[in-house]
Every structure is written in structure tokens, then in C-alpha cells.
Motif scaffolding. Structure first.
Motif, PDB file in Angstrom:
ATOM      1  N   VAL A  56       0.857  -1.178   0.000  1.00  0.00           N
ATOM      2  CA  VAL A  56       0.000   0.000   0.000  1.00  0.00           C
ATOM      3  C   VAL A  56       0.899   1.236   0.000  1.00  0.00           C
ATOM      4  CG1 VAL A  56      -0.217   0.063   2.528  1.00  0.00           C
ATOM      5  CG2 VAL A  56      -2.004   1.089   1.123  1.00  0.00           C
ATOM      6  N   GLY A  57       0.461   2.290  -0.687  1.00  0.00           N
ATOM      7  CA  GLY A  57       1.282   3.497  -0.714  1.00  0.00           C
ATOM      8  C   GLY A  57       0.779   4.517  -1.704  1.00  0.00           C
ATOM      9  N   GLY A  58       1.684   5.419  -2.071  1.00  0.00           N
ATOM     10  CA  GLY A  58       1.347   6.495  -2.990  1.00  0.00           C
ATOM     11  C   GLY A  58       2.362   6.626  -4.104  1.00  0.00           C
ATOM     12  N   PHE A  59       2.015   7.419  -5.099  1.00  0.00           N
ATOM     13  CA  PHE A  59       2.891   7.600  -6.259  1.00  0.00           C
ATOM     14  C   PHE A  59       2.631   8.945  -6.908  1.00  0.00           C
ATOM     15  CE2 PHE A  59      -0.968   5.672  -7.862  1.00  0.00           C
ATOM     16  CZ  PHE A  59      -1.217   6.342  -9.053  1.00  0.00           C
ATOM     17  N   ALA A  60       3.561   9.332  -7.751  1.00  0.00           N
ATOM     18  CA  ALA A  60       3.406  10.505  -8.612  1.00  0.00           C
ATOM     19  C   ALA A  60       3.680  10.048 -10.039  1.00  0.00           C
ATOM     20  CB  ALA A  60       4.376  11.608  -8.225  1.00  0.00           C
ATOM     21  N   GLU A  61       2.813  10.415 -10.959  1.00  0.00           N
ATOM     22  CA  GLU A  61       3.029  10.099 -12.367  1.00  0.00           C
ATOM     23  C   GLU A  61       3.385  11.403 -13.060  1.00  0.00           C
ATOM     24  OE1 GLU A  61       0.593   7.283 -14.987  1.00  0.00           O
ATOM     25  OE2 GLU A  61      -0.016   9.306 -15.621  1.00  0.00           O
ATOM     26  N   ILE A  62       4.614  11.496 -13.526  1.00  0.00           N
ATOM     27  CA  ILE A  62       5.141  12.724 -14.106  1.00  0.00           C
ATOM     28  C   ILE A  62       5.321  12.507 -15.605  1.00  0.00           C
ATOM     29  CG2 ILE A  62       7.021  14.391 -14.006  1.00  0.00           C
ATOM     30  CD1 ILE A  62       7.594  12.878 -11.175  1.00  0.00           C
ATOM     31  N   LYS A  63       4.446  13.115 -16.406  1.00  0.00           N
ATOM     32  CA  LYS A  63       4.540  12.966 -17.861  1.00  0.00           C
ATOM     33  C   LYS A  63       5.753  13.730 -18.375  1.00  0.00           C
ATOM     34  CE  LYS A  63       0.722  10.852 -19.404  1.00  0.00           C
ATOM     35  NZ  LYS A  63      -0.015  10.753 -20.603  1.00  0.00           N
ATOM     36  N   VAL A  64       6.597  13.025 -19.118  1.00  0.00           N
ATOM     37  CA  VAL A  64       7.777  13.637 -19.725  1.00  0.00           C
ATOM     38  C   VAL A  64       7.445  14.065 -21.150  1.00  0.00           C
ATOM     39  CG1 VAL A  64      10.185  13.259 -20.350  1.00  0.00           C
ATOM     40  CG2 VAL A  64       9.267  12.227 -18.271  1.00  0.00           C
ATOM     41  N   LEU A 107       6.197   5.307  -3.235  1.00  0.00           N
ATOM     42  CA  LEU A 107       6.580   5.024  -1.857  1.00  0.00           C
ATOM     43  C   LEU A 107       5.575   3.999  -1.348  1.00  0.00           C
ATOM     44  CD1 LEU A 107       8.385   5.698   0.598  1.00  0.00           C
ATOM     45  CD2 LEU A 107       6.688   7.414   1.223  1.00  0.00           C
ATOM     46  N   LEU A 108       6.057   2.757  -1.095  1.00  0.00           N
ATOM     47  CA  LEU A 108       5.163   1.649  -0.761  1.00  0.00           C
ATOM     48  C   LEU A 108       5.597   0.948   0.521  1.00  0.00           C
ATOM     49  CD1 LEU A 108       5.014  -0.021  -4.294  1.00  0.00           C
ATOM     50  CD2 LEU A 108       3.313   1.501  -3.301  1.00  0.00           C
ATOM     51  N   TYR A 109       4.619   0.566   1.324  1.00  0.00           N
ATOM     52  CA  TYR A 109       4.841  -0.358   2.431  1.00  0.00           C
ATOM     53  C   TYR A 109       4.504  -1.737   1.883  1.00  0.00           C
ATOM     54  CZ  TYR A 109       4.479  -2.679   6.915  1.00  0.00           C
ATOM     55  OH  TYR A 109       4.660  -3.543   7.971  1.00  0.00           O
ATOM     56  N   SER A 110       5.441  -2.692   2.020  1.00  0.00           N
ATOM     57  CA  SER A 110       5.274  -3.986   1.366  1.00  0.00           C
ATOM     58  C   SER A 110       5.622  -5.127   2.318  1.00  0.00           C
ATOM     59  CB  SER A 110       6.195  -4.048   0.140  1.00  0.00           C
ATOM     60  OG  SER A 110       6.098  -5.275  -0.521  1.00  0.00           O
ATOM     61  N   THR A 111       4.720  -6.124   2.408  1.00  0.00           N
ATOM     62  CA  THR A 111       5.004  -7.327   3.198  1.00  0.00           C
ATOM     63  C   THR A 111       5.469  -8.411   2.241  1.00  0.00           C
ATOM     64  OG1 THR A 111       2.715  -8.103   3.100  1.00  0.00           O
ATOM     65  CG2 THR A 111       3.311  -6.711   4.962  1.00  0.00           C
TER      66      THR A 111
END
Length: 190
Positions: free
Chosen positions: A50-58, A68-72
Motif C-alpha cells: 500500500v502506498g502512494g505515487f506521482a506520475e510525471i509525464k515527460v 513510496l510503498l509499504y510492502s510485506t
């Protein structure tokens, strides 16, 4: 490792300076992970991320997507050996290519920071593992709408997670345990 981090920073700086559009989002989903390398009699462990992201169009069809993810993660073992469960904070930086408006492919490096490590839920053996894990991701995604998407991604572990000290270099290269993780995700962009 310094080269990977510097390359990721350079890609992000380039993307921010030339970005046409930046969107933020949240994501979460299922992990199917295992340990690979010098490990036998293990099978997949089910976890989550679970986490968040940014999608930056180039450019129109290319975006850079830091997350940025928390991962088990971890692995189950046959024949009574203790199951291994590890929690990481993972930071992948992906190049995301839009094949069509709906279908995307992605690839890029990932650095993970070990938060905890337990065997059968009790024994804390975090000190026996390296605190940093490096991997490489490749995957695909499908955009249902402009905001809602689903994805599948496999992370190949490229660094040894075991912090065992060896007497000579040959033993180190003969003994390597790496993370492997298949992630199925749902994401929502704002």
C-alpha cells in the motif's frame, strides 16, 4: 548502489523540469513473494502493499513514476522450517510507457528499506538481514478510466538480503538469497 540512486535522482530532476503534467495517486494490492537463490523447499507467501505515487509525464507517451510503498514480503517453507515474513518500505522509480491510452508497460530500479523481519510471527531476526534491498521492476498496467487503473509487476531481487559474514569471496558468491515479488495492484489517480 550510489550509481543507481544518482541515476534515479537525475531522472526525477529531468522529469520535473520537463514535466507536462503531474498526477498523484494511491495504490494497494496483493503480493505473492518468495525468496530466491540459495534457498530450497520454499513456496510463495501472500502479503500486501500500500502506498502512494506521482506520475510525471515527460512526453505524451512516457512518464516517470516514483512510488513510496509499504510492502510485506517473505517465503513459506516446507517440512516444518519457520516461515519468513519481512516488511519493507520500497521506493521504485519506473519509466512508464503508454502503448495505448489504456495499456502501459513499465520498468525501473527499486530500493527497499527493511522495517521488520520475523520467523513464524515471533522471532525477530532483522539484525541478520541487510537493511537495504535492491531490485528491478518490470510490469504492465491497464487504465479503466483516467483515474482508475490496475497493474501487475514483478520485482527481481538483485542484492543479497542475508547479512552473514563470510571468510572468503567465493563463499559469498556461492551463497545468495534474494527477494522475488509479484504484485497485483489497483491504483487511483487524483
Amino acid at each position: 548502489m550510489k550509481k543507481i540512486i544518482l541515476s534515479a535522482i537525475a531522472m526525477m530532476a529531468f522529469a520535473f523540469s520537463n514535466a507536462q503534467e503531474t498526477r498523484f495517486g494511491v495504490k494497494g494490492g496483493l503480493n505473492i513473494s518468495t525468496l530466491t537463490g540459495d534457498v530450497s523447499d520454499n513456496k510463495s507467501l501472500i502479503g500486501f502493499h500500500v502506498g502512494g505515487f506521482a506520475e510525471i509525464k515527460v512526453i505524451e507517451r512516457l512518464a516517470i513514476q516514483p512510488e513510496l510503498l509499504y510492502s510485506t514480503q517473505g517465503s513459506k517453507f516446507k517440512y516444518g522450517a519457520p516461515d519468513v515474513k519481512m516488511d519493507y518500505i520500497n521506493i521504485p522509480v519506473l519509466a512508464k510507457f503508454y502503448i495505448t491510452k489504456q495499456f502501459t508497460v513499465e520498468a525501473g530500479p527499486q530500493i527497499g528499506f527493511l522495517v521488520s523481519a520475523k520467523q513464524n510471527g515471533y522471532d525477530n531476526f532483522k539484525d541478520d538481514l541487510k537493511s537495504v534491498d535492491l531490485g528491478f521492476n518490470f510490469g504492465a498496467g491497464y487504465n479503466f478510466t483516467d483515474n482508475l487503473s490496475a497493474g501487475i509487476r514483478y520485482t527481481v531481487g538483485i542484492s543479497n538480503i542475508d547479512d552473514t559474514e563470510f571468510d572468503n569471496v567465493e563463499d559469498y558468491y556461492d551463497y545468495s538469497i534474494r527477494n522475488g515479488n509479484l504484485a497485483l495492484s489497483l491504483a487511483y489517480k487524483f
